[in-house]
Motif scaffolding. Structure first.
Motif, short mmCIF file in Angstrom:
data_model
loop_
_atom_site.label_atom_id
_atom_site.label_comp_id
_atom_site.label_asym_id
_atom_site.label_seq_id
_atom_site.Cartn_x
_atom_site.Cartn_y
_atom_site.Cartn_z
N GLY A 1 -24.63 7.09 52.01
CA GLY A 1 -23.60 6.14 52.43
C GLY A 1 -24.17 4.84 51.66
N GLU A 2 -23.06 3.99 51.32
CA GLU A 2 -23.09 2.67 50.78
C GLU A 2 -24.09 1.96 51.94
N ILE A 3 -25.17 1.11 51.46
CA ILE A 3 -26.07 0.69 52.37
C ILE A 3 -25.69 -0.80 52.92
N ASN A 4 -24.75 -1.60 52.32
CA ASN A 4 -24.34 -2.92 52.75
C ASN A 4 -23.24 -2.62 53.69
N ILE A 5 -23.38 -3.34 54.95
CA ILE A 5 -22.54 -3.28 55.81
C ILE A 5 -21.83 -4.85 56.15
N GLY A 6 -20.92 -5.40 55.37
CA GLY A 6 -20.06 -6.36 55.61
C GLY A 6 -19.42 -6.70 56.86
N CYS A 7 -19.23 -7.70 57.07
CA CYS A 7 -18.57 -8.42 58.52
C CYS A 7 -16.98 -8.30 58.38
N GLY A 8 -16.50 -8.16 57.01
CA GLY A 8 -14.97 -8.12 56.84
C GLY A 8 -14.29 -9.48 57.03
N ASP A 9 -14.86 -10.39 57.50
CA ASP A 9 -13.98 -11.76 57.66
C ASP A 9 -14.41 -12.98 57.01
N CYS A 10 -15.61 -12.89 56.18
CA CYS A 10 -16.16 -14.10 55.60
C CYS A 10 -15.32 -14.12 54.19
N VAL A 11 -15.45 -15.10 53.35
CA VAL A 11 -15.13 -15.40 52.24
C VAL A 11 -15.28 -14.44 51.28
N GLN A 12 -16.52 -13.95 51.14
CA GLN A 12 -16.95 -12.92 50.12
C GLN A 12 -16.24 -11.46 50.42
N CYS A 13 -16.13 -11.28 51.66
CA CYS A 13 -15.40 -9.78 52.10
C CYS A 13 -14.20 -10.14 51.94
N LEU A 14 -13.43 -11.09 52.03
CA LEU A 14 -12.01 -11.36 52.03
C LEU A 14 -11.72 -11.10 50.57
N ALA A 15 -12.54 -11.55 49.57
CA ALA A 15 -12.37 -11.56 48.10
C ALA A 15 -12.87 -10.10 47.52
N LEU A 16 -13.15 -9.06 48.56
CA LEU A 16 -13.54 -7.65 48.10
C LEU A 16 -15.01 -7.64 47.42
N ARG A 17 -15.81 -8.71 47.96
CA ARG A 17 -17.24 -8.54 47.42
C ARG A 17 -18.16 -8.26 48.60
N ALA A 18 -17.72 -7.44 49.42
CA ALA A 18 -18.62 -7.00 50.74
C ALA A 18 -20.05 -6.74 50.35
N THR A 19 -20.23 -6.40 49.23
CA THR A 19 -21.92 -6.26 49.13
C THR A 19 -22.42 -7.66 48.72
N HIS A 20 -21.57 -8.96 48.94
CA HIS A 20 -22.40 -9.97 49.06
C HIS A 20 -21.83 -10.88 50.31
N CYS A 21 -21.45 -10.13 51.27
CA CYS A 21 -21.15 -10.65 52.63
C CYS A 21 -21.93 -11.67 52.88
N GLU A 22 -21.43 -12.87 53.38
CA GLU A 22 -22.51 -13.79 53.91
C GLU A 22 -23.14 -13.45 55.29
N ASN A 23 -22.76 -12.54 56.01
CA ASN A 23 -23.43 -12.02 57.10
C ASN A 23 -23.80 -10.36 57.09
N ARG A 24 -23.84 -9.99 55.98
CA ARG A 24 -23.99 -8.69 55.73
C ARG A 24 -25.33 -8.11 56.35
N GLN A 25 -25.29 -6.97 56.77
CA GLN A 25 -26.47 -6.27 57.23
C GLN A 25 -26.80 -5.18 56.30
N VAL A 26 -27.84 -4.60 55.97
CA VAL A 26 -28.26 -3.92 54.97
C VAL A 26 -29.17 -2.75 55.49
N LEU A 27 -28.71 -1.37 55.30
CA LEU A 27 -29.39 -0.09 55.97
C LEU A 27 -30.73 -0.39 55.74
N GLY A 28 -31.56 -0.47 56.73
CA GLY A 28 -33.07 -0.16 56.61
C GLY A 28 -33.85 -1.53 55.71
N ILE A 29 -33.23 -2.61 55.62
CA ILE A 29 -33.50 -3.68 54.90
C ILE A 29 -33.28 -4.96 55.38
#
Length: 318
Positions: free
Chosen positions: A78-106
């Protein structure tokens, strides 16, 4: 369930942690194997304030998947970054840099050092049948290693130096070796040197690093001394890719970087599909790094073992 729980910089073994909750678009996954990496060790030292179940390198089996029951029974990573899907970074297809991201075990999301974990279905990748768990568990760090080649086109004519031959440095070396470049790896310890030699990869000592010589340098030591060595060794207008994460600040001679027009790139996560394809083709052999395997019940001992600089990869099983 059993889990390794980090809180206030202290790691604890618990046998009463609640099972992960999951939404309809998520999966409940039984962990088959999980790997301890340098980031886990840095988190214990305070690299980032995290409370919860540690661990982000894993291979598991899907137990529940409400929206995609056909996934049940599949082996996955599994990819470890969990994006919100709504922020500027997610909408620009940069979910690994989501402004509200959660990261598995981190970061704000319970990890893989447990009997079970949950992840969005979109984060999951099926493991090819011919790839054993002992290889699949390396998918996430191998993706981070292979990301270098997405950021820099490595040519066979390039002189490339990897500084640091630890867990990640070894994987980086394996992926770079596939390019046919003139590759050298700085390796301090006999075990590191032996592992590189078995892969036909040329290792050198720190005293053998040539000044202003290399087209590309990958810094993977986990210390600021590695960055200083990289600045000394890269040629004018060359590139340094930084893979290290550690607590604290590094002292940087910015004048030297400006005068020599050195390009510096930070590098973090990478794509899983190319890694799984290479593993299926048996072009990578990360399993040679495995030194020990512990049960979760002996997880604290596993972390003690993993802190030994001569130990490469320690795995955990439920």
């Amino acid at each position: 369930m059993q889990a390794l729980w980090l809180e206030s910089g202290e790691l604890h073994y618990k046998d009463d942690v609640d099972l992960p909750t999951y939404q309809p678009d998520e999966a409940l996954i039984r962990v088959l194997l999980a790997g301890i990496c340098a980031t886990d060790l840095q988190l214990i030292k305070g690299y980032y304030p995290f409370t919860g179940v540690l661990g982000h390198e894993f291979v598991g089996e899907v137990i529940q998947a409400p929206l995609k029951p056909e996934w049940i029974g599949r082996r996955v990573v599994g990819e470890i970054n969990i994006g919100c899907g709504d922020c500027v970074q997610c909408l620009a297809l940069r979910a690994t840099h989501c402004e509200n991201r959660q990261v598995l075990g981190i970061k704000k999301y319970h990890g893989a050092f447990a009997e079970y974990l949950s992840l969005p279905l979109d984060n999951l990748f099926c493991v090819p049948d011919n790839v054993p768990n002992e290889q699949a568990v390396f998918t996430e760090p191998l993706a981070a290693a292979l990301e270098i080649q997405n950021q820099y086109h490595v040519k066979p004519t390039d002189t490339v130096l990897v500084i640091g031959a630890g867990r990640l440095g070894q994987l980086i070396a394996q992926t770079l070796a596939l390019t046919g470049c003139h590759l050298q790896v700085v390796a301090r310890y006999p075990k590191q040197q032996k592992l590189l030699k078995t892969q036909g990869i040329h290792w050198i000592l720190e005293t053998e690093i040539q000044s202003q010589h290399y087209d590309l340098i990958v810094e993977a030591t986990g210390s600021d001394s590695g960055f200083k060595a990289a600045v000394h060794a890269v040629r004018p207008q060359g590139t340094i890719i930084l893979k290290s994460t550690y607590k604290g600040d590094a002292k940087v001679n910015l004048s030297e970087i400006v005068v020599n027009e050195i390009q510096i790139l930070g590098s973090r996560c990478g794509a899983f599909t190319p890694v799984l394809n290479l593993l299926a083709q048996q072009k990578l052999h990360p399993e040679i790094l495995i030194d020990a395997q512990y049960s979760l019940a002996h997880g604290l001992s596993a972390f003690e073992t993993a802190q030994d600089h001569q130990i490469m990869k320690v795995l955990l099983t439920p």
